[in-house]
Design a protein around this motif. Structure first.
Motif, PDB file in Angstrom:
ATOM      1  N   THR A  19       0.876  -1.165   0.000  1.00  0.00           N
ATOM      2  CA  THR A  19       0.000   0.000   0.000  1.00  0.00           C
ATOM      3  C   THR A  19       0.911   1.211   0.000  1.00  0.00           C
ATOM      4  OG1 THR A  19      -1.668  -1.206   1.253  1.00  0.00           O
ATOM      5  CG2 THR A  19      -1.832   1.207   1.237  1.00  0.00           C
ATOM      6  N   SER A  21       1.293   5.422  -0.730  1.00  0.00           N
ATOM      7  CA  SER A  21       0.613   6.704  -0.919  1.00  0.00           C
ATOM      8  C   SER A  21       1.640   7.824  -0.976  1.00  0.00           C
ATOM      9  CB  SER A  21      -0.388   6.950   0.210  1.00  0.00           C
ATOM     10  OG  SER A  21       0.275   6.992   1.455  1.00  0.00           O
ATOM     11  N   ASP A  22       1.231   8.953  -1.536  1.00  0.00           N
ATOM     12  CA  ASP A  22       2.098  10.111  -1.697  1.00  0.00           C
ATOM     13  C   ASP A  22       1.219  11.353  -1.659  1.00  0.00           C
ATOM     14  OD1 ASP A  22       4.964  10.962  -2.685  1.00  0.00           O
ATOM     15  OD2 ASP A  22       3.551  12.114  -3.888  1.00  0.00           O
ATOM     16  N   ASP A  23       1.782  12.483  -1.241  1.00  0.00           N
ATOM     17  CA  ASP A  23       1.031  13.741  -1.217  1.00  0.00           C
ATOM     18  C   ASP A  23       0.530  14.104  -2.612  1.00  0.00           C
ATOM     19  OD1 ASP A  23       1.650  13.842   1.439  1.00  0.00           O
ATOM     20  OD2 ASP A  23       3.155  15.413   1.237  1.00  0.00           O
ATOM     21  N   GLU A  25       1.211  11.936  -6.157  1.00  0.00           N
ATOM     22  CA  GLU A  25       0.799  10.647  -6.691  1.00  0.00           C
ATOM     23  C   GLU A  25       2.021   9.741  -6.761  1.00  0.00           C
ATOM     24  OE1 GLU A  25       0.205  10.215 -11.088  1.00  0.00           O
ATOM     25  OE2 GLU A  25       0.450  12.391 -11.062  1.00  0.00           O
ATOM     26  N   VAL A  26       1.799   8.467  -6.841  1.00  0.00           N
ATOM     27  CA  VAL A  26       2.892   7.508  -6.993  1.00  0.00           C
ATOM     28  C   VAL A  26       3.072   7.277  -8.489  1.00  0.00           C
ATOM     29  CG1 VAL A  26       3.709   5.180  -6.497  1.00  0.00           C
ATOM     30  CG2 VAL A  26       2.367   6.426  -4.783  1.00  0.00           C
ATOM     31  N   ASN A  47       0.274  -1.060 -10.411  1.00  0.00           N
ATOM     32  CA  ASN A  47      -0.795  -0.502  -9.588  1.00  0.00           C
ATOM     33  C   ASN A  47      -2.053  -1.298  -9.881  1.00  0.00           C
ATOM     34  OD1 ASN A  47      -2.988   2.216  -9.598  1.00  0.00           O
ATOM     35  ND2 ASN A  47      -1.941   1.531  -7.769  1.00  0.00           N
ATOM     36  N   GLY A  50      -6.294   1.643  -6.637  1.00  0.00           N
ATOM     37  CA  GLY A  50      -6.067   2.691  -5.635  1.00  0.00           C
ATOM     38  C   GLY A  50      -4.609   2.793  -5.244  1.00  0.00           C
ATOM     39  N   ALA A  51      -4.326   2.581  -3.956  1.00  0.00           N
ATOM     40  CA  ALA A  51      -2.957   2.689  -3.439  1.00  0.00           C
ATOM     41  C   ALA A  51      -2.244   1.338  -3.385  1.00  0.00           C
ATOM     42  CB  ALA A  51      -2.988   3.316  -2.045  1.00  0.00           C
ATOM     43  N   THR A  52      -2.854   0.293  -3.952  1.00  0.00           N
ATOM     44  CA  THR A  52      -2.272  -1.048  -3.895  1.00  0.00           C
ATOM     45  C   THR A  52      -1.411  -1.315  -5.124  1.00  0.00           C
ATOM     46  OG1 THR A  52      -4.168  -1.846  -2.640  1.00  0.00           O
ATOM     47  CG2 THR A  52      -2.767  -3.508  -3.670  1.00  0.00           C
ATOM     48  N   ASP A  77       7.593   9.455  -6.810  1.00  0.00           N
ATOM     49  CA  ASP A  77       6.517  10.293  -7.323  1.00  0.00           C
ATOM     50  C   ASP A  77       6.992  10.977  -8.617  1.00  0.00           C
ATOM     51  OD1 ASP A  77       8.014  12.568  -6.593  1.00  0.00           O
ATOM     52  OD2 ASP A  77       6.795  12.997  -4.836  1.00  0.00           O
TER      53      ASP A  77
END
Length: 95
Positions: A19, A21-23, A25-26, A47, A50-52, A77
């Motif tokens: 999982t 996440s980034d402020d 986007e990844v 990806n 979502g964040a997975t 990012d």
């Protein structure tokens, strides 16, 4: 960032899901892995939702009798900032 492997058993691929996440986007995620004390190799993660993110070490790359596989997840990012899990990277990978 959190990562967890799914061991498929002897002769099976190793799937690592993370999982991430980034402020912002990844942009990319990479699975760095090594058998025992061997050198690390890289495989791009996908990806999945979502964040997975998910990366798979192919079964053919895991020799019979393998008792230890080390791995690190590295994400970046779009601006080039990156982070790894564990934060110490290859110096202290997941086993």
């Amino acid at each position: 960032m959190a990562a967890a492997p799914a061991l498929g058993g002897r002769g099976a691929a190793l799937v690592v899901s993370a999982t991430i996440s980034d402020d912002d986007e990844v942009a990319t995620a990479t699975l760095r892995w090594a058998i025992g004390a061997g050198a690390f190799a890289s495989i791009a993660m996908t990806n999945t939702a979502g964040a997975t993110w998910q990366g798979t070490v192919p079964a053919a790359s895991i020799p019979s009798g393998t008792t230890s596989l080390r791995y690190v997840v590295v994400a970046a990012d779009p601006t080039g900032n990156s982070a790894s899990h564990p934060a110490t990277g290859e110096a202290s990978p997941h086993v």
